[in-house]
Design a protein around this motif. Structure first.
Motif, PDB file in Angstrom:
ATOM      1  N   LEU A 306      -9.047   0.671   0.198  1.00 25.18           N
ATOM      2  CA  LEU A 306      -9.357   2.431  -0.106  1.00 25.18           C
ATOM      3  C   LEU A 306      -8.594   2.429  -1.365  1.00 25.18           C
ATOM      4  CD1 LEU A 306      -9.395   4.994   0.928  1.00 25.18           C
ATOM      5  CD2 LEU A 306      -7.142   5.300   2.183  1.00 25.18           C
ATOM      6  N   GLN A 307      -7.556   1.702  -1.848  1.00 25.72           N
ATOM      7  CA  GLN A 307      -6.937   2.333  -3.350  1.00 25.72           C
ATOM      8  C   GLN A 307      -8.032   1.932  -4.654  1.00 25.72           C
ATOM      9  OE1 GLN A 307      -3.468  -0.538  -1.986  1.00 25.72           O
ATOM     10  NE2 GLN A 307      -2.600   0.994  -2.873  1.00 25.72           N
ATOM     11  N   SER A 308      -9.186   1.012  -4.440  1.00 28.74           N
ATOM     12  CA  SER A 308     -10.089   0.788  -5.596  1.00 28.74           C
ATOM     13  C   SER A 308     -10.910   1.634  -5.240  1.00 28.74           C
ATOM     14  CB  SER A 308     -10.902  -0.380  -4.999  1.00 28.74           C
ATOM     15  OG  SER A 308     -11.397  -0.436  -3.814  1.00 28.74           O
ATOM     16  N   PHE A 309     -10.907   2.445  -5.004  1.00 33.19           N
ATOM     17  CA  PHE A 309     -11.643   4.333  -4.906  1.00 33.19           C
ATOM     18  C   PHE A 309     -11.375   5.442  -6.231  1.00 33.19           C
ATOM     19  CE2 PHE A 309     -13.954   1.912  -1.093  1.00 33.19           C
ATOM     20  CZ  PHE A 309     -15.001   2.241  -1.321  1.00 33.19           C
ATOM     21  N   GLY A 310      -9.710   5.054  -6.351  1.00 37.93           N
ATOM     22  CA  GLY A 310      -9.537   6.339  -6.874  1.00 37.93           C
ATOM     23  C   GLY A 310      -9.333   7.346  -6.416  1.00 37.93           C
ATOM     24  N   PHE A 311      -8.738   7.878  -5.292  1.00 35.75           N
ATOM     25  CA  PHE A 311      -8.096   8.645  -4.641  1.00 35.75           C
ATOM     26  C   PHE A 311      -6.646   8.666  -4.671  1.00 35.75           C
ATOM     27  CE2 PHE A 311     -11.098   8.111  -1.354  1.00 35.75           C
ATOM     28  CZ  PHE A 311     -11.967   9.118  -1.579  1.00 35.75           C
ATOM     29  N   ASP A 312      -6.050   9.770  -4.751  1.00 33.26           N
ATOM     30  CA  ASP A 312      -4.948  10.202  -4.830  1.00 33.26           C
ATOM     31  C   ASP A 312      -4.096   9.986  -3.587  1.00 33.26           C
ATOM     32  OD1 ASP A 312      -1.936  10.395  -5.636  1.00 33.26           O
ATOM     33  OD2 ASP A 312      -2.328  12.840  -5.645  1.00 33.26           O
ATOM     34  N   LEU A 313      -3.956   8.663  -3.184  1.00 30.75           N
ATOM     35  CA  LEU A 313      -3.147   8.665  -1.716  1.00 30.75           C
ATOM     36  C   LEU A 313      -1.649   8.311  -1.694  1.00 30.75           C
ATOM     37  CD1 LEU A 313      -5.705   5.573  -1.362  1.00 30.75           C
ATOM     38  CD2 LEU A 313      -5.659   8.360  -0.720  1.00 30.75           C
ATOM     39  N   THR A 314      -1.051   8.893  -2.619  1.00 33.17           N
ATOM     40  CA  THR A 314       0.367   9.510  -2.932  1.00 33.17           C
ATOM     41  C   THR A 314       0.883   9.657  -1.019  1.00 33.17           C
ATOM     42  OG1 THR A 314       0.698  11.219  -3.333  1.00 33.17           O
ATOM     43  CG2 THR A 314       0.486   9.057  -4.779  1.00 33.17           C
ATOM     44  N   TRP A 315       0.122  10.228  -0.563  1.00 31.15           N
ATOM     45  CA  TRP A 315       0.595  11.555   0.836  1.00 31.15           C
ATOM     46  C   TRP A 315       0.559  10.097   2.065  1.00 31.15           C
ATOM     47  CZ3 TRP A 315      -3.604  11.836   4.157  1.00 31.15           C
ATOM     48  CH2 TRP A 315      -4.484  11.054   3.621  1.00 31.15           C
ATOM     49  N   LEU A 316      -0.978   9.852   2.077  1.00 29.92           N
ATOM     50  CA  LEU A 316      -1.060   8.472   3.174  1.00 29.92           C
ATOM     51  C   LEU A 316      -0.203   7.382   3.274  1.00 29.92           C
ATOM     52  CD1 LEU A 316      -2.596   8.174   5.515  1.00 29.92           C
ATOM     53  CD2 LEU A 316      -4.650   6.869   3.449  1.00 29.92           C
ATOM     54  N   GLU A 317       0.261   7.028   1.506  1.00 30.88           N
ATOM     55  CA  GLU A 317       0.380   5.339   1.294  1.00 30.88           C
ATOM     56  C   GLU A 317       1.914   5.335   2.672  1.00 30.88           C
ATOM     57  OE1 GLU A 317       2.333   1.751  -1.834  1.00 30.88           O
ATOM     58  OE2 GLU A 317       1.993   4.615  -2.141  1.00 30.88           O
ATOM     59  N   PRO A 318       2.707   6.477   2.480  1.00 27.25           N
ATOM     60  CA  PRO A 318       4.288   5.855   3.850  1.00 27.25           C
ATOM     61  C   PRO A 318       3.211   5.962   5.052  1.00 27.25           C
ATOM     62  CG  PRO A 318       4.434   8.334   2.386  1.00 27.25           C
ATOM     63  CD  PRO A 318       3.042   7.194   1.995  1.00 27.25           C
ATOM     64  N   HIS A 319       2.736   6.131   5.611  1.00 24.07           N
ATOM     65  CA  HIS A 319       1.607   6.552   6.841  1.00 24.07           C
ATOM     66  C   HIS A 319       1.259   4.509   6.861  1.00 24.07           C
ATOM     67  CE1 HIS A 319       2.782   9.985   8.110  1.00 24.07           C
ATOM     68  NE2 HIS A 319       2.472  10.714   6.878  1.00 24.07           N
ATOM     69  N   VAL A 320       0.930   4.050   5.428  1.00 22.01           N
ATOM     70  CA  VAL A 320       0.141   2.702   6.161  1.00 22.01           C
ATOM     71  C   VAL A 320       1.572   2.065   6.403  1.00 22.01           C
ATOM     72  CG1 VAL A 320      -1.191   1.251   4.663  1.00 22.01           C
ATOM     73  CG2 VAL A 320      -1.963   4.036   5.209  1.00 22.01           C
ATOM     74  N   GLN A 321       2.132   2.055   5.405  1.00 21.87           N
ATOM     75  CA  GLN A 321       3.215   1.188   5.518  1.00 21.87           C
ATOM     76  C   GLN A 321       3.879   1.359   6.119  1.00 21.87           C
ATOM     77  OE1 GLN A 321       3.529  -0.759   2.567  1.00 21.87           O
ATOM     78  NE2 GLN A 321       2.306   0.238   1.311  1.00 21.87           N
ATOM     79  N   SER A 322       4.361   2.206   6.995  1.00 23.74           N
ATOM     80  CA  SER A 322       4.399   1.990   8.210  1.00 23.74           C
ATOM     81  C   SER A 322       4.437   1.852   8.658  1.00 23.74           C
ATOM     82  CB  SER A 322       5.663   3.755   9.157  1.00 23.74           C
ATOM     83  OG  SER A 322       5.953   3.080  10.304  1.00 23.74           O
ATOM     84  N   ALA A 323       2.654   1.451   9.571  1.00 27.01           N
ATOM     85  CA  ALA A 323       1.659   0.951  10.069  1.00 27.01           C
ATOM     86  C   ALA A 323       1.514  -0.578   9.896  1.00 27.01           C
ATOM     87  CB  ALA A 323       0.511   1.325  10.293  1.00 27.01           C
ATOM     88  N   LEU A 324       2.056  -1.700   8.576  1.00 25.55           N
ATOM     89  CA  LEU A 324       1.944  -2.628   8.295  1.00 25.55           C
ATOM     90  C   LEU A 324       3.233  -3.352   8.779  1.00 25.55           C
ATOM     91  CD1 LEU A 324      -0.174  -2.062   4.742  1.00 25.55           C
ATOM     92  CD2 LEU A 324      -0.711  -2.848   7.254  1.00 25.55           C
ATOM     93  N   GLY A 325       4.335  -2.272   8.822  1.00 30.95           N
ATOM     94  CA  GLY A 325       5.788  -2.993   9.059  1.00 30.95           C
ATOM     95  C   GLY A 325       5.842  -2.973  10.920  1.00 30.95           C
ATOM     96  N   ALA A 326       4.875  -2.176  11.454  1.00 28.82           N
ATOM     97  CA  ALA A 326       4.812  -2.310  12.768  1.00 28.82           C
ATOM     98  C   ALA A 326       4.956  -3.590  13.587  1.00 28.82           C
ATOM     99  CB  ALA A 326       3.787  -1.452  13.435  1.00 28.82           C
ATOM    100  N   LYS A 327       4.796  -4.746  13.135  1.00 30.31           N
ATOM    101  CA  LYS A 327       4.251  -6.088  13.931  1.00 30.31           C
ATOM    102  C   LYS A 327       5.730  -6.745  13.139  1.00 30.31           C
ATOM    103  CE  LYS A 327       2.864 -10.457  13.348  1.00 30.31           C
ATOM    104  NZ  LYS A 327       3.952 -10.998  12.845  1.00 30.31           N
ATOM    105  N   ALA A 328       6.842  -6.875  12.216  1.00 28.30           N
ATOM    106  CA  ALA A 328       8.139  -6.840  12.028  1.00 28.30           C
ATOM    107  C   ALA A 328       9.170  -5.999  12.895  1.00 28.30           C
ATOM    108  CB  ALA A 328       8.609  -6.998  10.730  1.00 28.30           C
ATOM    109  N   TYR A 329       8.732  -4.720  13.408  1.00 34.18           N
ATOM    110  CA  TYR A 329       9.468  -3.691  14.696  1.00 34.18           C
ATOM    111  C   TYR A 329       8.776  -4.101  15.529  1.00 34.18           C
ATOM    112  CZ  TYR A 329      10.395  -0.236  17.719  1.00 34.18           C
ATOM    113  OH  TYR A 329      10.967   0.625  18.471  1.00 34.18           O
TER     114      TYR A 329
END
Length: 392
Positions: A306-329
């Motif tokens: 998704l990041q390769s398509f040039g969207f401004d994703l600053t609003w979405l990144e925190p939610h994605v990073q939180s999900a990616l950290g769910a395994k460690a959690y």
């Protein structure tokens, strides 16, 4: 918040915004301080320069930080421009509005003509001061029951039935229902207009969920490209059609998602929004407990793509990073859960031992008392002494 007023059985909390030295505000956008009504923080935004230089325009918006999607608030409110000469001539607009991730504000672009507002003899701007009141009642889950036979020009018929909130308006999320409402408004003569009702009137403005684009955060006229003009919804596969409501929701909050892709090729745009839809759908449907190793890897692949398509994703990144950290959690949560269980088991064993110790202590004390009683008058003898018969 200053006080409450009950209208048709509904308690409306009130906030008053008094703007002094109004003429000194040359800005195009003037915002009140945040105020809390109905359990939420709000702001009133007005435009001293007016809408197209003709009408005094006003906006009510949620000031609380809210997530991009997954929430809704039903609000019934009255916004009034107070007539300082004769209160009964104040201009008020009432509406019920559904707020969610795609609709965080309500706008009245033609509240009152500017020439009437700036005329001191009219009573709305007196001694360079104007007064705006907001009265709001909220419901988190269900809409208020608005009377169907409301007469727009008769204030005594306005408001809500004296009932508790009802779920009869719960279907307002459907596009077909929205279209029906818009047609009904057109039939009743309700809709955008440069005309302002008589100052002695209170106007009820029915509100349907807004269609994209949402221009609530900008006063200047900006013409955005509707998402449906960029993506051919009919060409989507059945499983891809589930992305449409997610696209419309986030595009309402973040119009740049559409504008950034407007000059791309149709195929590139489709791929971009499909990539966005996959990430949104993943976050919308997955729970924290689902985020195992395979799910984490899958989301990482989707996010990198998704990041390769040039969207401004600053609003979405925190939610994605939180999900990616769910395994460690989850691993940490599992460890904590096991240790808590072990502590609970040991605590039970300790309580049992303490109870047993208490019983033994009681037995010990009872035995000591018996011993003391038995020892009273008892004389110790040498057990090895010969019994004898009294003659040495």
């Amino acid at each position: 918040m200053e006080n409450k007023e009950v209208i048709m059985g509904i308690a409306l909390e009130k906030f008053t915004w008094k703007i002094e030295t109004f003429s000194k505000f040359s800005t195009k956008r003037l915002s009140s301080k945040a105020f809390k009504l109905g359990g939420y923080r709000w702001k009133i935004v007005l435009y001293p320069m007016g809408e197209n230089g003709k009408n005094f325009s006003l906006q009510v918006k949620i000031a609380d930080f809210m997530p991009a999607y997954g929430w809704k608030i039903f609000a019934y409110f009255r916004v009034s421009l107070i007539n300082q000469f004769h209160t009964k001539n104040s201009i008020a607009k009432e509406t019920q509005q559904k707020f969610n991730g795609g609709n965080k504000s309500w706008n009245s672009p033609s509240f009152i003509p500017l020439n009437e507002f700036y005329d001191p003899s009219q009573g709305y701007l007196v001694n360079d001061t104007c007064i705006i009141e907001a009265q709001i009642a909220t419901s988190k889950d269900i809409a208020f029951n608005i009377l169907d036979n409301v007469e727009l020009n008769e204030p005594e018929h306005l408001g809500m039935a004296p009932l508790s909130p009802t779920s009869t308006h719960e279907s307002r999320d459907d596009v077909s229902e929205t279209e029906v409402q818009l047609l009904h408004h057109e039939h009743q003569g309700i809709g955008p207009s440069d005309e302002t009702p008589s100052p002695k009137q209170v106007q009820f403005v029915p509100s349907a969920p807004p269609m994209y684009p949402n221009l609530s955060n900008e006063h200047e006229e900006v013409f955005l490209t509707p998402l449906a003009e960029l993506v051919d919804f009919k060409s989507l596969e059945p499983e891809e059609s589930a992305f449409i409501p997610l696209w419309e929701e986030v595009c309402s909050c973040h119009p740049s998602l559409v504008e950034n892709q407007r000059k791309r090729s149709s195929r590139f745009i489709l791929w971009a929004f499909l990539a966005l839809g996959q990430v949104l759908h993943f976050l919308k449907t997955k729970k924290i407990r689902d985020m195992g190793e395979d799910e984490t890897k899958h989301l990482k692949v989707l996010w990198d793509e998704l990041q390769s398509f040039g969207f401004d994703l600053t609003w979405l990144e925190p939610h994605v990073q939180s999900a990616l950290g769910a395994k460690a959690y989850l691993e940490r949560a599992h460890e904590v859960k096991n240790l808590r269980a072990k502590v609970a088991t040991l605590d039970i064993e300790m309580r049992k031992l303490k109870a047993k110790l208490a019983v033994e202590e009681i037995d010990l004390e009872v035995t000591r008392r018996h011993l003391a009683k038995a020892e009273n008058g008892f004389e110790e003898r040498d057990m090895d002494v010969v019994l004898g018969y009294g003659i040495p």
